[in-house]
Design an enzyme around this catalytic site. Structure first.
Site, PDB file in Angstrom:
ATOM      1  N   ASN A  25      35.137  47.006  42.396  1.00  0.00           N
ATOM      2  CA  ASN A  25      34.696  46.210  42.889  1.00  0.00           C
ATOM      3  C   ASN A  25      34.935  45.246  43.679  1.00  0.00           C
ATOM      4  OD1 ASN A  25      34.428  44.719  40.949  1.00  0.00           O
ATOM      5  ND2 ASN A  25      32.631  43.918  40.321  1.00  0.00           N
ATOM      6  N   CYS A  26      35.891  45.313  43.269  1.00  0.00           N
ATOM      7  CA  CYS A  26      37.414  43.556  44.339  1.00  0.00           C
ATOM      8  C   CYS A  26      36.927  44.152  46.097  1.00  0.00           C
ATOM      9  CB  CYS A  26      38.186  43.630  43.801  1.00  0.00           C
ATOM     10  SG  CYS A  26      39.380  42.101  44.866  1.00  0.00           S
TER      11      CYS A  26
END
Length: 111
Positions: free
Chosen positions: A8-9
């Site tokens: 999710n970065c």
């Protein structure tokens, strides 16, 4: 080529997408889902140093108490994988940290 980060970065997603667009075969390793072993973490720490690999500006760091912050970097990264600055890119050429302009240039992705 291996890219270590978090799924999710945003920076990890950008790096992965750009590297693949330039023809690289990228194996993505989510350090939360597949925690890194002590040997790999030690290699990262030896290469980059605590000051660069530990993200002391992160929410995770700010939530740690003083006792936890005093732990060795290896223990912190093992217990809190999201403390690792990301991405770490591993190739035959070595290890690279982050997705700054110099790393993008090295991989020919700065066009």
């Amino acid at each position: 080529m291996k890219l270590y980060g978090l799924k999710n970065c945003d920076t990890c997603r950008k790096a992965r997408k750009a590297l693949q667009a330039f023809g690289n075969d990228v194996e993505f390793i989510d350090v939360r889902q597949s925690p890194l072993d002590a040997t790999t973490l030690a290699k990262f720490l030896d290469t980059f140093g605590d000051d660069k690999l530990l993200n002391k500006k992160s929410t995770t760091w700010r939530q740690l108490d003083a006792a936890a912050r005093a732990l060795p970097a290896l223990a912190l990264l093992r217990d809190h994988p999201s403390l690792m600055k990301r991405p770490v890119i591993q190739t035959d050429d070595g290890l690279f940290l982050g997705w700054a302009k110099d790393v993008q240039t090295h991989f020919g992705c700065d066009v």
